[in-house]
Design an enzyme around this catalytic site. Sequence first.
Site, PDB file in Angstrom:
ATOM      1  N   GLU A   1      16.362  47.518  -8.295  1.00 48.64           N
ATOM      2  CA  GLU A   1      16.259  47.490  -9.762  1.00 48.64           C
ATOM      3  C   GLU A   1      17.613  47.647 -10.444  1.00 48.64           C
ATOM      4  O   GLU A   1      17.696  47.895 -11.645  1.00 48.64           O
ATOM      5  CB  GLU A   1      15.278  48.574 -10.230  1.00 48.64           C
ATOM      6  CG  GLU A   1      13.877  48.418  -9.643  1.00 48.64           C
ATOM      7  CD  GLU A   1      13.000  47.401 -10.385  1.00 48.64           C
ATOM      8  OE1 GLU A   1      13.042  47.348 -11.619  1.00 48.64           O
ATOM      9  OE2 GLU A   1      12.271  46.645  -9.698  1.00 48.64           O
TER      10      GLU A   1
ATOM     11  N   HIS B   1      12.100  54.085 -13.679  1.00 44.30           N
ATOM     12  CA  HIS B   1      13.496  53.948 -13.233  1.00 44.30           C
ATOM     13  C   HIS B   1      14.151  55.316 -13.372  1.00 44.30           C
ATOM     14  O   HIS B   1      13.789  56.098 -14.263  1.00 44.30           O
ATOM     15  CB  HIS B   1      14.274  52.963 -14.124  1.00 44.30           C
ATOM     16  CG  HIS B   1      13.917  51.524 -13.918  1.00 44.30           C
ATOM     17  ND1 HIS B   1      13.828  50.637 -14.964  1.00 44.30           N
ATOM     18  CD2 HIS B   1      13.644  50.818 -12.799  1.00 44.30           C
ATOM     19  CE1 HIS B   1      13.512  49.427 -14.493  1.00 44.30           C
ATOM     20  NE2 HIS B   1      13.388  49.516 -13.184  1.00 44.30           N
TER      21      HIS B   1
ATOM     22  N   CYS C   1      18.796  51.227 -21.033  1.00 51.75           N
ATOM     23  CA  CYS C   1      18.219  50.035 -20.390  1.00 51.75           C
ATOM     24  C   CYS C   1      18.901  48.767 -20.880  1.00 51.75           C
ATOM     25  O   CYS C   1      18.959  47.769 -20.163  1.00 51.75           O
ATOM     26  CB  CYS C   1      16.734  49.913 -20.721  1.00 51.75           C
ATOM     27  SG  CYS C   1      15.728  51.230 -20.033  1.00 51.75           S
TER      28      CYS C   1
END
Length: 442
Positions: free
Chosen positions: A174, A249, A366
């Site tokens: 990720e 995350h 993000c």
Amino acid sequence: MKAFEANFDGLVGLTHHYAGLSFGNEASTRNQLQPSNPRLAAKQGLLKMKALADMGYVQGVIPPHERPNLPLLRQLGFSGSDEQVLAQAAKQAPQLLSAASSASAMWVANAATVSPSADSADGRVHFTVANLNNKFHRAIEAPETADLLRAIFRDPQHFSVHDALPQVALFGDEGAANHNRFGADYGDAGVQLFVYGREGKSSGTEPARYPARQTREASEAVARLHQLHQERTVYAQQNPAVIDQGVFHNDVIAVSNQQVFFCHEDAFVNQPQLLADLQTRIPGFCAIEVPRNKVSVADAVNTYLFNSQLLQRTDGGMLLVLPEESRQHSGVWRYLSELVESGGPIRELKVFDLRESMYNGGGPACLRLRVVLTEAERQALNPAVLMNDRLFGVLNDWVDRHYRDRLTQADLADPQLLREGRYALDELTQLLDLGSVYAFQR
Ligand SMILES: NCCC[C@H](NC(=O)CCC(=O)O)C(=O)O
């Protein structure tokens, strides 16, 4: 070598919408099928970029991907003209049309993992594109992300952009959202911390409810590709219990900069041991561990206080860039205000309204990819993507001319939306000097 941290933010695409595609990301599930406002989303992002550029930080922009992804829909068996492909997909499989239309590439913390040249044996900045294997709508980002990164970091003497790891669950990756780099000056060799959610060969400690997206095997492969020194590379497992509470995350529960690690006390498996290990490896290491009796994991997930940008100020202190949601929560805001007054390294809070992105589970952190650069490396990248007064004006005008201010899932079948997207992106490649980077241009 002297170096600094630059931030590259994803520009929100024209098809930004709420499709509930990310099981385990509670905001994504909660806001499924709400109408979105792509124009506002793009402008909220641009305002953050401009504010950071105005404060003196080097700030770049990473363009959106082409969506809807027509080649993908054809690969899945929808056929005929573009209009027919869209109509069939909308009728037979609206969730696939949503996935093929997601603007999720805006969350560029998941675009790649980045290692600065000071840490890599060959003295180049390394990027490994994330395969985002856990979610279909995100796994399709990888090839286009690689093309875009190569159009920005385009000098192979300074930059090495690796393709994504194999697209299988064993190598679920990720990107930078599960990666931290510590050290003193940015240009000195640092310590890189890779955070994973599970081991491919099961170790027993895995979340029960939600998926762990990142594997240890993926992190190890990235460290090898980036030619990192083993003794300056650390691996840690995310606490499976917090993944089950929506921490999909690691950057939802921890953020770092230089010697400072701002994290929740429940972020990691064996956290005391991890922090002690970092303490011995990083001179001047300072952990700011937020206790659960001050901020619960649920409050962290709802307010995204850890999904912040921890930035160095010229006076040696640090600035925390937060989403508006963390100011709206009285307990979280009280904690943050006390933190600033406590005399520690975090001296200032700056808040941005990023609601459109937040509704899909994406906060300030993000939306940005951190890239530590030397001056020579900055000179070697595509200068047209760097934010300044002129580019801010140009991109706002571009957004005003091309973006809709309301989008629902039903609109994705509109062939006009596809045409608007291609027209806009074609113009963007010229504005940002990217070349013919999109499939529809070739
Ligand atoms: N780093 C933040 C990433 C957020 C992203 N959300 C999404 O893809 C939601 C898309 C939707 O449901 O429409 C994700 O979960 O990977």
